[in-house]
Design a protein around this motif. Structure first.
Motif, PDB file in Angstrom:
ATOM      1  N   ILE A 194       0.846  -1.194   0.000  1.00  0.00           N
ATOM      2  CA  ILE A 194       0.000   0.000   0.000  1.00  0.00           C
ATOM      3  C   ILE A 194       0.884   1.247   0.000  1.00  0.00           C
ATOM      4  CG2 ILE A 194      -1.782   1.278   1.268  1.00  0.00           C
ATOM      5  CD1 ILE A 194      -2.476  -1.420   2.652  1.00  0.00           C
ATOM      6  N   ASP A 195       0.531   2.215  -0.830  1.00  0.00           N
ATOM      7  CA  ASP A 195       1.198   3.518  -0.806  1.00  0.00           C
ATOM      8  C   ASP A 195       0.127   4.588  -0.680  1.00  0.00           C
ATOM      9  OD1 ASP A 195       3.210   5.394  -0.858  1.00  0.00           O
ATOM     10  OD2 ASP A 195       3.337   5.479  -3.038  1.00  0.00           O
ATOM     11  N   ASN A 196       0.282   5.484   0.278  1.00  0.00           N
ATOM     12  CA  ASN A 196      -0.693   6.569   0.437  1.00  0.00           C
ATOM     13  C   ASN A 196      -0.555   7.549  -0.725  1.00  0.00           C
ATOM     14  OD1 ASN A 196       0.234   5.595   3.255  1.00  0.00           O
ATOM     15  ND2 ASN A 196      -1.740   6.553   3.630  1.00  0.00           N
ATOM     16  N   PRO A 197      -1.585   7.678  -1.572  1.00  0.00           N
ATOM     17  CA  PRO A 197      -1.477   8.602  -2.703  1.00  0.00           C
ATOM     18  C   PRO A 197      -1.411  10.048  -2.239  1.00  0.00           C
ATOM     19  CG  PRO A 197      -3.697   7.706  -2.559  1.00  0.00           C
ATOM     20  CD  PRO A 197      -2.873   6.965  -1.562  1.00  0.00           C
TER      21      PRO A 197
ATOM     22  N   SER B 201      -6.888   0.784  -1.458  1.00  0.00           N
ATOM     23  CA  SER B 201      -6.260   0.216  -2.655  1.00  0.00           C
ATOM     24  C   SER B 201      -4.939  -0.437  -2.269  1.00  0.00           C
ATOM     25  CB  SER B 201      -5.998   1.316  -3.686  1.00  0.00           C
ATOM     26  OG  SER B 201      -7.177   2.041  -3.970  1.00  0.00           O
ATOM     27  N   ASN B 202      -4.650  -1.596  -2.849  1.00  0.00           N
ATOM     28  CA  ASN B 202      -3.384  -2.250  -2.529  1.00  0.00           C
ATOM     29  C   ASN B 202      -2.885  -3.066  -3.709  1.00  0.00           C
ATOM     30  OD1 ASN B 202      -3.952  -5.381  -1.981  1.00  0.00           O
ATOM     31  ND2 ASN B 202      -5.690  -4.214  -1.180  1.00  0.00           N
TER      32      ASN B 202
ATOM     33  N   PHE C 144       1.069  -0.622  -6.728  1.00  0.00           N
ATOM     34  CA  PHE C 144       0.266  -0.097  -5.625  1.00  0.00           C
ATOM     35  C   PHE C 144      -1.223   0.041  -5.981  1.00  0.00           C
ATOM     36  CE2 PHE C 144       4.513   1.804  -4.588  1.00  0.00           C
ATOM     37  CZ  PHE C 144       4.735   1.087  -3.420  1.00  0.00           C
ATOM     38  N   ASN C 145      -1.544   0.092  -7.279  1.00  0.00           N
ATOM     39  CA  ASN C 145      -2.943   0.212  -7.718  1.00  0.00           C
ATOM     40  C   ASN C 145      -3.644   1.433  -7.121  1.00  0.00           C
ATOM     41  OD1 ASN C 145      -3.078  -2.119  -9.378  1.00  0.00           O
ATOM     42  ND2 ASN C 145      -3.258  -3.407  -7.557  1.00  0.00           N
ATOM     43  N   TYR C 146      -2.998   2.588  -7.242  1.00  0.00           N
ATOM     44  CA  TYR C 146      -3.561   3.828  -6.720  1.00  0.00           C
ATOM     45  C   TYR C 146      -5.001   4.043  -7.185  1.00  0.00           C
ATOM     46  CZ  TYR C 146       1.348   5.087  -5.804  1.00  0.00           C
ATOM     47  OH  TYR C 146       2.645   5.115  -5.365  1.00  0.00           O
TER      48      TYR C 146
ATOM     49  N   ASP D 242     -10.972   5.741  -1.868  1.00  0.00           N
ATOM     50  CA  ASP D 242      -9.719   6.496  -1.914  1.00  0.00           C
ATOM     51  C   ASP D 242      -9.864   7.705  -2.831  1.00  0.00           C
ATOM     52  OD1 ASP D 242      -8.717   4.512  -0.312  1.00  0.00           O
ATOM     53  OD2 ASP D 242      -7.619   3.498  -1.922  1.00  0.00           O
ATOM     54  N   LEU D 243     -10.541   7.503  -3.956  1.00  0.00           N
ATOM     55  CA  LEU D 243     -10.759   8.586  -4.911  1.00  0.00           C
ATOM     56  C   LEU D 243     -11.655   9.665  -4.298  1.00  0.00           C
ATOM     57  CD1 LEU D 243      -9.704   9.053  -7.732  1.00  0.00           C
ATOM     58  CD2 LEU D 243     -11.764   7.995  -8.653  1.00  0.00           C
TER      59      LEU D 243
END
Length: 595
Positions: free
Chosen positions: A333-336, A434-435, A453-455, A461-462
């Motif tokens: 996971i990456d925080n967008p 998202s992950n 990461f599938n941002y 999330d969006l």
């Protein structure tokens, strides 16, 4: 008086810089010998003449109580703590940060991130999503290349992960007393703070390390002279007689004894800066351990290369399987992050993250400023490899090719300097759903694995991103902020037109159009380097972070996190290293630990 104080600060900063530069020129080894005598090059690892296998040297010793792989944000405090009672070998693939002016000073923050050489403190990678990113490659880890912001996790986070609150509240101050400071509050940060409060991100909680709703000023690992203090400095608290730190020691795999019911970690194979291979072994004590602290990318990658992971993936690269675990590398996971550049009618003092707005809508608002005035390499600013966030560009992720980067840099060289007057407001999505995953592309530990990461693949999330951009718009239009920018409409229009040429993200014109903002979020997504996961609790490790299915192997770093703690994870990862060290000592020694 103010001018005199400013002049004195500048003089002291210059003296510190000259001292570091002189030490750097005289030889880094001298610094290590004087202050950290246990830090050596990996090639100094003593070995026997007879090799257990071709090209591999074997250390002559009785083995270590703990071998820690990765001298980063968690690894350094962990090693310092465990060395109080046990022998520790800390292996770090990068060099030492001491004497490295690109690491040590805030004004050079962007240089390490933009440096793609093999000697850089950071190693660049591009996720399959197309977002440019970095991972640390230096003793001290991410504390050597990040923006320095220090803020704790929430009390609810501590309870969720099951940590002992009393020990947590003892471990944070242990770090803070050594390397954390109150920031010199910059004008840009003050303007963002006032804007946040004006638009309702309240109350103002002042200067605090605590994670509380509203607006606050956090700590920093940069001191008042702009000098960075890293996790490597926590090694000064170690027992020098029981700690050995090897830099440029790249661990290639973990060695297991597979003759028992469960595989047992017994040592590691690593290579030194000259390419020579070595083996280091654990002692025969029952509770000796290998502890991976190689980060959210390095730890799952090393497990895979050592034969712990999905059977089909290991078979693909002819890696002998030690344990079939389909979850290794999964749940990355990456925080967008999305950013807005705000032009001002004049230069702005440099600042990294100091102010943060902790909202109840699942986003954090932060700010940085002033890099356009602080560096000679102006063409790197606000761009794909800029200091603030790794890349800030209107170029969508999939189109951020090397050719696009070079063309982008060339265009910026001809822009007037005033284009870069201003700063950024940053909007980070908290607790994204998202992950993605990490998978090997080869068996070379020096190469980055494939990372996805599938941002914004999850609609919530969006939605958070859209809400965050709307908050940023309100801040930019607040009275406090417009008073600070000192731009009338004509001036602002001119600066905005110039900034368009600089290809930075400005406030979108159609903020009432949700679909438009959703596309803006997708097209302008960048990283804030808070990625985590890959060794999740209950799937790869247990609640004590011991790797499931094997003996004497543990993971202590952000790869075990399901969520990134606090607004910025640095404080909690540092705390985690100390926390786990104390916890291990107390479990082994009880009251005799004395810690």
């Amino acid at each position: 008086m103010a001018l005199l104080v400013g002049a004195l600060k500048l003089l002291l900063s210059l003296l510190l810089w000259l001292n570091t530069l002189t030490s750097h020129c005289q030889g880094k080894e001298k610094i290590w010998e004087n202050q950290y005598p246990f830090i050596k090059h990996a090639s100094s690892f003593s070995s026997s003449q007879s090799s257990p296998s071709p090209g591999v040297k074997r250390e002559i010793n009785k083995g270590y109580d703990y071998i820690i792989v990765g001298g980063g944000t968690a690894g350094c405090p962990l090693a310092a703590t465990l060395s109080q009672n046990f022998s520790v070998l800390l292996l770090e693939r990068g060099g030492a940060p001491f004497g490295n002016v690109n690491v040590s000073f805030m004004q050079n923050f962007h240089i390490s991130l933009a440096d793609t050489s093999s000697a850089s403190a950071s190693q660049a990678f591009i996720s399959t999503d197309g977002v440019i990113n970095s991972r640390a490659r230096v003793l001290g880890g991410g504390t050597c290349i990040n923006a320095g912001f220090y803020t704790r996790a929430s009390t609810s986070y501590i309870r969720e992960v099951g940590w002992d609150e009393k020990l947590v509240n003892e471990s944070y101050p242990w770090v803070e007393k050594q390397i954390v400071h109150k920031p010199n509050f910059a004008p840009w940060q003050r303007a963002v703070r006032d804007g946040l409060l004006e638009v309702g991100i309240a109350p103002f909680n002042g200067f605090t390390y605590d994670h509380v709703y509203g607006t606050k000023v956090g700590g920093t690992i940069f001191d008042r002279f702009g000098r960075r203090h890293t996790a490597a400095e926590l090694l000064a608290s170690a027992n020098p007689k029981k700690l050995r730190v090897l830099i440029h020691a790249t661990v290639q795999k973990i060695v297991f004894d597979t003759t028992g019911k469960r595989p047992k970690a017994i040592g590691v194979i690593f290579k030194d800066e000259k390419g020579m291979q070595h083996k280091a072994f654990l002692s025969r004590k029952k509770r000796s351990e290998i502890i991976l602290s190689s980060g959210a990318i390095g730890s799952p990658q090393l497990l895979l290369l050592s034969g712990i992971g999905p059977k089909k993936d290991l078979k693909k690269f002819n890696i002998p399987m030690v344990l079939n675990n389909p979850y290794v590398g999964k749940g990355m996971i990456d925080n967008p992050l999305n950013t807005i550049f705000i032009p001002t009618n004049g230069p702005v003092e440099q600042s990294l993250i100091q102010t943060v707005g902790i909202t109840k809508m699942g986003v954090y608002i932060e700010a940085s400023s002033g890099f356009g005035q602080s560096s000679n390499s102006i063409h790197c600013h606000h761009g794909i490899l800029s200091a603030e966030v790794g890349q800030l560009s209107t170029i969508p992720p999939r189109l951020r090719t090397q050719e696009a980067i070079e063309a982008y840099r060339k265009r910026k060289r001809d822009l007037p300097r005033e284009v870069f007057n201003g700063g950024f407001i940053l909007e980070k999505v908290a607790r994204p759903l998202s992950n993605g995953k990490t998978i090997l592309i080869n068996t070379n530990i020096d190469d980055n694995p494939s990372i996805t990461f599938n941002y914004f693949s999850h609609p919530l999330d969006l939605q958070k991103c859209v809400n965050g951009i709307r908050v940023v718009e309100k801040i930019v239009n607040s009275k406090h902020f417009t008073d600070f920018s000192q731009c009338d409409k004509r001036t602002m229009d001119r600066l905005l037109n110039m900034s368009v040429q600089a290809n930075v993200n400005l406030i979108p014109k159609q903020t009432n159009d949700t679909k438009f903002l959703e596309q803006f979020c997708k097209d302008t997504v960048v990283t804030i380097w808070h990625y985590h996961g890959g060794c999740h609790v209950g799937k790869v490790v247990g609640p004590d972070y011991m790797v499931l299915g094997v003996q004497r192997l543990r993971v202590v770093d952000g790869s075990v996190f399901g969520d990134s703690p606090g607004t910025n994870p640095q404080a909690t990862v540092l705390m985690m290293g100390r926390y786990m060290g104390v916890k291990i000592l107390r479990e082994r020694l009880g009251r005799a630990a004395g810690i």
